[in-house]
Design an enzyme around this catalytic site. Structure first.
Site, mmCIF file in Angstrom:
data_model
loop_
_atom_site.group_PDB
_atom_site.id
_atom_site.type_symbol
_atom_site.label_atom_id
_atom_site.label_comp_id
_atom_site.label_asym_id
_atom_site.label_seq_id
_atom_site.Cartn_x
_atom_site.Cartn_y
_atom_site.Cartn_z
ATOM 1 N N HIS A 145 47.066 -66.590 33.794
ATOM 2 C CA HIS A 145 46.731 -65.594 32.768
ATOM 3 C C HIS A 145 45.249 -65.684 32.449
ATOM 4 O O HIS A 145 44.583 -66.638 32.854
ATOM 5 C CB HIS A 145 47.541 -65.875 31.495
ATOM 6 C CG HIS A 145 47.164 -67.188 30.871
ATOM 7 N ND1 HIS A 145 47.750 -68.376 31.259
ATOM 8 C CD2 HIS A 145 46.242 -67.505 29.938
ATOM 9 C CE1 HIS A 145 47.192 -69.365 30.586
ATOM 10 N NE2 HIS A 145 46.273 -68.873 29.771
ATOM 11 N N HIS B 195 37.893 -66.704 32.298
ATOM 12 C CA HIS B 195 38.246 -67.487 33.490
ATOM 13 C C HIS B 195 39.756 -67.650 33.566
ATOM 14 O O HIS B 195 40.437 -67.614 32.537
ATOM 15 C CB HIS B 195 37.574 -68.865 33.448
ATOM 16 C CG HIS B 195 38.131 -69.757 32.378
ATOM 17 N ND1 HIS B 195 37.697 -69.695 31.065
ATOM 18 C CD2 HIS B 195 39.103 -70.710 32.400
ATOM 19 C CE1 HIS B 195 38.366 -70.573 30.343
ATOM 20 N NE2 HIS B 195 39.231 -71.198 31.126
HETATM 21 P P1 2AM Z 1 42.218 -73.262 29.703
HETATM 22 O O1 2AM Z 1 43.171 -72.749 30.724
HETATM 23 O O2 2AM Z 1 40.803 -73.086 30.093
HETATM 24 O O3 2AM Z 1 42.557 -74.649 29.237
HETATM 25 C C1 2AM Z 1 46.650 -71.907 26.394
HETATM 26 O O4 2AM Z 1 46.300 -73.222 26.090
HETATM 27 C C2 2AM Z 1 45.463 -71.137 26.892
HETATM 28 O O5 2AM Z 1 44.449 -71.106 25.869
HETATM 29 C C3 2AM Z 1 44.805 -71.697 28.145
HETATM 30 O O6 2AM Z 1 44.462 -70.615 28.974
HETATM 31 C C4 2AM Z 1 43.544 -72.367 27.617
HETATM 32 O O7 2AM Z 1 42.431 -72.303 28.444
HETATM 33 C C5 2AM Z 1 43.221 -71.497 26.435
HETATM 34 N N1 2AM Z 1 42.354 -72.139 25.454
HETATM 35 C C6 2AM Z 1 41.173 -71.640 25.002
HETATM 36 N N2 2AM Z 1 40.662 -72.426 24.088
HETATM 37 C C7 2AM Z 1 41.503 -73.471 23.934
HETATM 38 C C8 2AM Z 1 41.501 -74.632 23.115
HETATM 39 N N3 2AM Z 1 40.523 -74.871 22.225
HETATM 40 N N4 2AM Z 1 42.517 -75.500 23.264
HETATM 41 C C9 2AM Z 1 43.506 -75.253 24.158
HETATM 42 N N5 2AM Z 1 43.577 -74.179 24.950
HETATM 43 C C10 2AM Z 1 42.585 -73.285 24.827
#
Ligand code: 2AM
Length: 173
Positions: free
Chosen positions: A42, A121
């Site tokens: 996602h 991303h």
């Molecule tokens: P990531 O894939 O780069 O870890 C669920 O956790 C989603 O929220 C993931 O896509 C995660 O990104 C994103 N996300 C963004 N900010 C976050 C944070 N502070 N802590 C955890 N997940 C975060």
């Protein structure tokens, strides 16, 4: 609930990313790590985190509207100083505006969110060990975004599970 807003992908877009991950894992001397299951791929627009009352997060989504827009894969990358391999997306002013609008609506309602600058991303591999094989390219893939989803993230039997709990479609007032 652990809340975030995301754009979910059509099956062919997920399949294109899954093929790339498979290629990376199979290439000799390939990269090891926690590969994201295809169904979990996602794009996160904004991350709220743990919150009991989901009403303001739904209201924030109700308050935004957006036209359909295209998202296209760009390139593979690893965040500096981290072990996270991602696929980036071509710049989309509409996607940036949608994200900014959601965050503005959260602020109006006093809902805290992770306010790091938006770096669109798609997380492919966490805890990656070893470099990307040379010439790893992303396939050309794109799709039209017609929906933004409010998601709940939880761990069930050691697996990350993302669940859509609410959504807003394009051009809805
Ligand atoms: P990531 O894939 O780069 O870890 C669920 O956790 C989603 O929220 C993931 O896509 C995660 O990104 C994103 N996300 C963004 N900010 C976050 C944070 N502070 N802590 C955890 N997940 C975060």
């Amino acid at each position: 609930m652990r809340l975030f807003y995301a754009i979910l992908f059509p099956n062919d877009f997920k399949a294109a990313l899954a093929e790339t991950m498979e290629m990376i894992s199979k290439t000799q001397g390939g990269l090891k790590g926690n590969f994201t299951p295809a169904d979990n791929l996602h794009l996160t627009l904004a991350f709220i985190g743990e919150r009991e009352d989901i009403t303001p997060a739904k209201e924030a989504l109700n308050a935004v509207s957006f036209p359909p827009f295209e998202l296209s894969l760009e390139r593979l990358g690893i965040f500096k100083g981290s072990s996270l391999v991602y696929a980036s997306l071509k710049k989309s002013p509409q996607c940036e505006k949608l994200t900014a609008d959601i965050k503005a609506q959260l602020s109006i309602r006093g809902v805290d969110f992770d306010d790091k600058p938006f770096k669109p991303h798609i997380t492919l591999i966490r805890k990656a060990l070893g470099g990307l094989p040379e010439k790893t390219e992303l396939p050309r893939a794109s799709f039209m975004v017609h929906r933004v989803s409010l998601m709940d993230s939880s761990r069930i039997s050691g697996r990350q599970v993302y669940r859509q709990i609410y959504y807003k479609n394009d051009n809805e007032e």
